[in-house]
Write a protein that holds these residues in place. Structure first.
Motif, PDB file in Angstrom:
ATOM      1  N   MET A  96       0.822  -1.206   0.000  1.00  0.00           N
ATOM      2  CA  MET A  96       0.000   0.000   0.000  1.00  0.00           C
ATOM      3  C   MET A  96       0.859   1.261   0.000  1.00  0.00           C
ATOM      4  SD  MET A  96      -3.334  -0.505  -0.040  1.00  0.00           S
ATOM      5  CE  MET A  96      -4.065   0.858   0.834  1.00  0.00           C
ATOM      6  N   ASP A  97       1.945   1.234   0.759  1.00  0.00           N
ATOM      7  CA  ASP A  97       2.800   2.419   0.841  1.00  0.00           C
ATOM      8  C   ASP A  97       3.453   2.721  -0.505  1.00  0.00           C
ATOM      9  OD1 ASP A  97       4.277   4.469   2.516  1.00  0.00           O
ATOM     10  OD2 ASP A  97       5.957   3.347   1.685  1.00  0.00           O
ATOM     11  N   VAL A 116      -6.929  14.676 -11.686  1.00  0.00           N
ATOM     12  CA  VAL A 116      -6.283  13.446 -11.220  1.00  0.00           C
ATOM     13  C   VAL A 116      -6.941  12.264 -11.927  1.00  0.00           C
ATOM     14  CG1 VAL A 116      -5.571  12.094  -9.218  1.00  0.00           C
ATOM     15  CG2 VAL A 116      -5.952  14.561  -8.970  1.00  0.00           C
ATOM     16  N   HIS A 117      -6.125  11.373 -12.466  1.00  0.00           N
ATOM     17  CA  HIS A 117      -6.623  10.255 -13.274  1.00  0.00           C
ATOM     18  C   HIS A 117      -5.910   8.960 -12.919  1.00  0.00           C
ATOM     19  CE1 HIS A 117      -8.281  13.293 -16.092  1.00  0.00           C
ATOM     20  NE2 HIS A 117      -7.126  13.905 -15.924  1.00  0.00           N
ATOM     21  N   ALA A 118      -6.576   7.845 -13.198  1.00  0.00           N
ATOM     22  CA  ALA A 118      -5.938   6.532 -13.166  1.00  0.00           C
ATOM     23  C   ALA A 118      -6.073   5.919 -14.554  1.00  0.00           C
ATOM     24  CB  ALA A 118      -6.571   5.631 -12.118  1.00  0.00           C
ATOM     25  N   LEU A 119      -4.954   5.649 -15.191  1.00  0.00           N
ATOM     26  CA  LEU A 119      -4.941   4.948 -16.467  1.00  0.00           C
ATOM     27  C   LEU A 119      -5.044   3.458 -16.171  1.00  0.00           C
ATOM     28  CD1 LEU A 119      -1.846   6.854 -17.897  1.00  0.00           C
ATOM     29  CD2 LEU A 119      -4.248   7.401 -18.324  1.00  0.00           C
ATOM     30  N   PHE A 137       1.781   7.777  -4.414  1.00  0.00           N
ATOM     31  CA  PHE A 137       1.088   8.666  -5.360  1.00  0.00           C
ATOM     32  C   PHE A 137       0.592   9.906  -4.632  1.00  0.00           C
ATOM     33  CE2 PHE A 137      -2.908   9.346  -8.120  1.00  0.00           C
ATOM     34  CZ  PHE A 137      -2.230  10.156  -9.020  1.00  0.00           C
ATOM     35  N   LEU A 138       0.029   9.702  -3.453  1.00  0.00           N
ATOM     36  CA  LEU A 138      -0.455  10.840  -2.673  1.00  0.00           C
ATOM     37  C   LEU A 138       0.701  11.728  -2.219  1.00  0.00           C
ATOM     38  CD1 LEU A 138      -3.186   9.065  -0.492  1.00  0.00           C
ATOM     39  CD2 LEU A 138      -3.476  10.306  -2.652  1.00  0.00           C
ATOM     40  N   ARG A 139       1.830  11.128  -1.856  1.00  0.00           N
ATOM     41  CA  ARG A 139       2.987  11.920  -1.456  1.00  0.00           C
ATOM     42  C   ARG A 139       3.493  12.772  -2.619  1.00  0.00           C
ATOM     43  NH1 ARG A 139       4.363   7.030   1.261  1.00  0.00           N
ATOM     44  NH2 ARG A 139       6.082   6.450  -0.145  1.00  0.00           N
ATOM     45  N   LEU A 140       3.515  12.170  -3.801  1.00  0.00           N
ATOM     46  CA  LEU A 140       3.964  12.913  -4.979  1.00  0.00           C
ATOM     47  C   LEU A 140       3.000  14.053  -5.307  1.00  0.00           C
ATOM     48  CD1 LEU A 140       5.154   9.906  -7.124  1.00  0.00           C
ATOM     49  CD2 LEU A 140       6.584  11.872  -6.541  1.00  0.00           C
ATOM     50  N   ILE A 141       1.708  13.787  -5.222  1.00  0.00           N
ATOM     51  CA  ILE A 141       0.726  14.852  -5.476  1.00  0.00           C
ATOM     52  C   ILE A 141       0.904  15.984  -4.467  1.00  0.00           C
ATOM     53  CG2 ILE A 141      -1.718  15.451  -5.511  1.00  0.00           C
ATOM     54  CD1 ILE A 141      -2.338  12.643  -6.478  1.00  0.00           C
ATOM     55  N   HIS A 142       1.109  15.612  -3.201  1.00  0.00           N
ATOM     56  CA  HIS A 142       1.294  16.614  -2.142  1.00  0.00           C
ATOM     57  C   HIS A 142       2.466  17.528  -2.471  1.00  0.00           C
ATOM     58  CE1 HIS A 142       1.235  18.264   1.929  1.00  0.00           C
ATOM     59  NE2 HIS A 142       2.549  18.076   1.965  1.00  0.00           N
ATOM     60  N   LYS A 143       3.544  16.942  -2.976  1.00  0.00           N
ATOM     61  CA  LYS A 143       4.718  17.730  -3.340  1.00  0.00           C
ATOM     62  C   LYS A 143       4.478  18.551  -4.614  1.00  0.00           C
ATOM     63  CE  LYS A 143       7.982  16.577  -0.326  1.00  0.00           C
ATOM     64  NZ  LYS A 143       8.705  17.593   0.489  1.00  0.00           N
ATOM     65  N   ALA A 144       3.688  18.002  -5.536  1.00  0.00           N
ATOM     66  CA  ALA A 144       3.464  18.662  -6.822  1.00  0.00           C
ATOM     67  C   ALA A 144       2.489  19.831  -6.714  1.00  0.00           C
ATOM     68  CB  ALA A 144       2.939  17.653  -7.843  1.00  0.00           C
ATOM     69  N   GLU A 145       1.545  19.749  -5.799  1.00  0.00           N
ATOM     70  CA  GLU A 145       0.476  20.755  -5.724  1.00  0.00           C
ATOM     71  C   GLU A 145       0.994  22.195  -5.657  1.00  0.00           C
ATOM     72  OE1 GLU A 145      -3.453  21.908  -3.008  1.00  0.00           O
ATOM     73  OE2 GLU A 145      -2.022  20.399  -2.300  1.00  0.00           O
ATOM     74  N   PRO A 146       1.972  22.525  -4.814  1.00  0.00           N
ATOM     75  CA  PRO A 146       2.432  23.926  -4.774  1.00  0.00           C
ATOM     76  C   PRO A 146       3.074  24.389  -6.083  1.00  0.00           C
ATOM     77  CG  PRO A 146       3.173  22.708  -2.838  1.00  0.00           C
ATOM     78  CD  PRO A 146       2.650  21.701  -3.801  1.00  0.00           C
ATOM     79  N   LEU A 147       3.515  23.438  -6.912  1.00  0.00           N
ATOM     80  CA  LEU A 147       4.152  23.781  -8.177  1.00  0.00           C
ATOM     81  C   LEU A 147       3.140  23.855  -9.322  1.00  0.00           C
ATOM     82  CD1 LEU A 147       7.361  21.552  -7.903  1.00  0.00           C
ATOM     83  CD2 LEU A 147       7.198  24.024  -7.594  1.00  0.00           C
ATOM     84  N   MET A 148       1.856  23.731  -8.987  1.00  0.00           N
ATOM     85  CA  MET A 148       0.795  23.779  -9.997  1.00  0.00           C
ATOM     86  C   MET A 148      -0.205  24.892  -9.678  1.00  0.00           C
ATOM     87  SD  MET A 148      -0.019  19.700 -10.577  1.00  0.00           S
ATOM     88  CE  MET A 148       1.130  18.642 -11.447  1.00  0.00           C
ATOM     89  N   PRO A 149       0.255  26.127  -9.495  1.00  0.00           N
ATOM     90  CA  PRO A 149      -0.651  27.215  -9.103  1.00  0.00           C
ATOM     91  C   PRO A 149      -1.694  27.544 -10.168  1.00  0.00           C
ATOM     92  CG  PRO A 149       1.479  28.111  -9.718  1.00  0.00           C
ATOM     93  CD  PRO A 149       1.642  26.623  -9.668  1.00  0.00           C
ATOM     94  N   LYS A 173      -4.700  -1.967  -5.781  1.00  0.00           N
ATOM     95  CA  LYS A 173      -5.095  -1.114  -6.904  1.00  0.00           C
ATOM     96  C   LYS A 173      -6.490  -0.522  -6.685  1.00  0.00           C
ATOM     97  CE  LYS A 173      -1.556  -1.446  -9.793  1.00  0.00           C
ATOM     98  NZ  LYS A 173      -0.739  -0.279 -10.200  1.00  0.00           N
ATOM     99  N   ALA A 174      -7.362  -1.236  -5.982  1.00  0.00           N
ATOM    100  CA  ALA A 174      -8.676  -0.679  -5.650  1.00  0.00           C
ATOM    101  C   ALA A 174      -8.505   0.553  -4.763  1.00  0.00           C
ATOM    102  CB  ALA A 174      -9.541  -1.727  -4.952  1.00  0.00           C
ATOM    103  N   ALA A 175      -7.583   0.466  -3.817  1.00  0.00           N
ATOM    104  CA  ALA A 175      -7.293   1.620  -2.965  1.00  0.00           C
ATOM    105  C   ALA A 175      -6.717   2.767  -3.786  1.00  0.00           C
ATOM    106  CB  ALA A 175      -6.324   1.218  -1.857  1.00  0.00           C
ATOM    107  N   LEU A 176      -5.874   2.442  -4.765  1.00  0.00           N
ATOM    108  CA  LEU A 176      -5.287   3.471  -5.618  1.00  0.00           C
ATOM    109  C   LEU A 176      -6.370   4.198  -6.412  1.00  0.00           C
ATOM    110  CD1 LEU A 176      -2.693   4.782  -6.781  1.00  0.00           C
ATOM    111  CD2 LEU A 176      -2.698   2.958  -8.520  1.00  0.00           C
ATOM    112  N   GLU A 177      -7.342   3.453  -6.901  1.00  0.00           N
ATOM    113  CA  GLU A 177      -8.426   4.086  -7.655  1.00  0.00           C
ATOM    114  C   GLU A 177      -9.295   4.958  -6.751  1.00  0.00           C
ATOM    115  OE1 GLU A 177     -10.545   1.212 -10.008  1.00  0.00           O
ATOM    116  OE2 GLU A 177      -8.768   0.708 -11.215  1.00  0.00           O
ATOM    117  N   ALA A 178      -9.547   4.511  -5.532  1.00  0.00           N
ATOM    118  CA  ALA A 178     -10.308   5.335  -4.590  1.00  0.00           C
ATOM    119  C   ALA A 178      -9.533   6.606  -4.251  1.00  0.00           C
ATOM    120  CB  ALA A 178     -10.612   4.539  -3.317  1.00  0.00           C
ATOM    121  N   ALA A 179      -8.228   6.468  -4.054  1.00  0.00           N
ATOM    122  CA  ALA A 179      -7.392   7.645  -3.763  1.00  0.00           C
ATOM    123  C   ALA A 179      -7.442   8.630  -4.924  1.00  0.00           C
ATOM    124  CB  ALA A 179      -5.954   7.208  -3.495  1.00  0.00           C
TER     125      ALA A 179
END
Length: 253
Positions: free
Chosen positions: A116-117, A183-186, A123-135, A162-168
């Motif tokens: 899970m980690d 935010v998308h899941a391919l 993915f959530l950690r990366l989004i958290h880091k990316a958000e401030p760079l996407m004003p 992967k079910a958890a990833l899609e919910a996230a």
């Protein structure tokens, strides 16, 4: 119809030239984006760096997503060099072999937590880091599989993961929509990648997919890349939160 010229894209998960992440990086670059590519460790670097250099990646950096230090360093580099980020592509997953090949109900707590980690929370950690760079908005994408929504033989613990990833993905899309970040899941059908080779009897699944899919063709990393490049474009900015099948119609039959 769409153009990514001038966009900055971070691609996480390239392992070799058969990786879904590589197909996406190649598509982003073909549409004009500047790209950053990461590799897991020193063992992986000789396989990834030549591909990144071939694509003209402006940033090539190590990233073990379990290392907060490496994550911080990567985003510091992106901030210093680019000052912003338009697209994030996350294409990594991991499970211990004994948990992947065993019954879901026998999966260890440590093994489940690790899967899970690495596969979801990263993915959530990366989004958290990316958000401030996407004003001004941006696009974040991950890679799922149909085993998230129905039982696929031998997919084991990665199905619930992967079910958890899609919910996230859905929750992140709802939270970031007001900021113009989609935010998308391919969700490609079965295709030949190094990660897939760890699934027991995967060749049989490939053959079944090719036979049953309406197009009678397996998806390719180029198919996934083309779809990802569209989702990264401004023309797709009002599309978010979806799980996008890219499988020749295999998932509908």
């Amino acid at each position: 119809m769409f153009d990514l010229t001038g966009q900055k894209a971070l691609v996480v998960g390239v392992a070799n030239n058969q990786s879904i992440a590589y197909g996406c990086a190649r598509a982003f670059r073909a549409q004009g984006a500047d790209i950053a590519i990461t590799y897991l460790n020193e063992k992986a670097e000789p396989h990834v760096r030549p591909l990144a250099e071939e694509l003209g990646a402006e940033i090539i950096a190590p990233l073990d997503v379990t290392s907060h230090e490496e994550l911080d360093t990567l985003f510091q580099t992106i901030t210093e060099k680019w000052g912003r980020l338009d697209t994030l592509l996350h294409s990594i997953a991991f499970s211990k072999k004994e948990d992947l090949h065993g019954r879901v109900i026998d999966c260890s707590a440590d093994g489940f937590g690790l899967a899970m980690d690495v596969s979801v929370h990263s993915f959530l950690r990366l989004i958290h880091k990316a958000e401030p760079l996407m004003p001004e908005g941006g696009t974040c994408m991950t890679v799922s599989f149909m085993g998230a929504q129905r039982v696929v033989e031998n997919y084991g613990v990665m199905g619930p993961v992967k079910a958890a990833l899609e919910a996230a993905t859905r929750y992140a899309a709802a939270e970031l929509g007001p900021r113009g970040i989609s935010v998308h899941a391919l969700s490609p059908g079965p295709l030949k990648t190094r990660a897939a080779s760890g699934i027991a009897e995967f060749d049989a699944l490939l053959n079944d997919a090719a036979e049953r899919a309406p197009t009678h063709q397996l998806a390719t990393i180029d198919d996934v890349g083309a779809y990802a490049a569209f989702l990264a474009s401004r023309e797709a900015y009002n599309v978010t939160g979806g799980i996008h099948p890219i499988d020749g119609g295999y998932s509908i039959v």
